[in-house]
Motif scaffolding. Sequence first.
Motif, mmCIF file in Angstrom:
data_model
loop_
_atom_site.group_PDB
_atom_site.id
_atom_site.type_symbol
_atom_site.label_atom_id
_atom_site.label_comp_id
_atom_site.label_asym_id
_atom_site.label_seq_id
_atom_site.Cartn_x
_atom_site.Cartn_y
_atom_site.Cartn_z
ATOM 1 N N LYS A 61 2.426 1.926 -3.400
ATOM 2 C CA LYS A 61 1.532 2.274 -4.501
ATOM 3 C C LYS A 61 0.746 3.560 -4.280
ATOM 4 N N ARG A 62 0.923 4.175 -3.105
ATOM 5 C CA ARG A 62 0.188 5.415 -2.853
ATOM 6 C C ARG A 62 0.728 6.535 -3.730
ATOM 7 N N ASP A 63 -0.149 7.441 -4.072
ATOM 8 C CA ASP A 63 0.255 8.602 -4.867
ATOM 9 C C ASP A 63 0.108 9.845 -4.000
ATOM 10 N N LYS A 64 1.021 9.964 -3.069
ATOM 11 C CA LYS A 64 0.993 11.080 -2.128
ATOM 12 C C LYS A 64 2.036 12.112 -2.519
ATOM 13 N N ILE A 65 1.999 13.222 -1.829
ATOM 14 C CA ILE A 65 2.934 14.311 -2.103
ATOM 15 C C ILE A 65 4.360 13.905 -1.770
ATOM 16 N N ASN A 66 4.551 13.235 -0.631
ATOM 17 C CA ASN A 66 5.900 12.880 -0.192
ATOM 18 C C ASN A 66 6.168 11.402 -0.493
ATOM 19 N N ARG A 67 6.519 11.131 -1.706
ATOM 20 C CA ARG A 67 6.765 9.759 -2.164
ATOM 21 C C ARG A 67 7.924 9.106 -1.415
ATOM 22 N N ARG A 73 0.834 -1.199 0.000
ATOM 23 C CA ARG A 73 0.000 0.000 0.000
ATOM 24 C C ARG A 73 0.876 1.260 0.000
ATOM 25 N N TYR A 74 1.899 1.274 0.849
ATOM 26 C CA TYR A 74 2.795 2.430 0.882
ATOM 27 C C TYR A 74 3.509 2.614 -0.454
ATOM 28 N N ASP A 105 6.747 7.747 1.900
ATOM 29 C CA ASP A 105 5.996 6.503 1.721
ATOM 30 C C ASP A 105 6.930 5.328 1.459
#
Length: 71
Positions: A42-48, A39-40, A51
């Motif tokens: 594959k997340r598309d967050k600001i702070n890759r 999950r971490y 993650d």
Amino acid sequence: MNPIQPEHYNKGEIDLYESAYRTRPFNETRAILEFVAERYMKRDKINRLEDLDKAIYTLQRLREYEEKAHE
């Protein structure tokens, strides 16, 4: 605040990963940690990078539990 091990992941003296390890069969704990790491990744967050650090930390914890399981 530690973004890799935030305080809200802890209940008392143990964190969520340790709780899973202590209360579930190992194959379930393994699946939980594998899912969390995936999950971490594959997340598309600001702070890759954060993650990815979380995924690495989760996999390191899984490795520790794998080592315990093979003792």
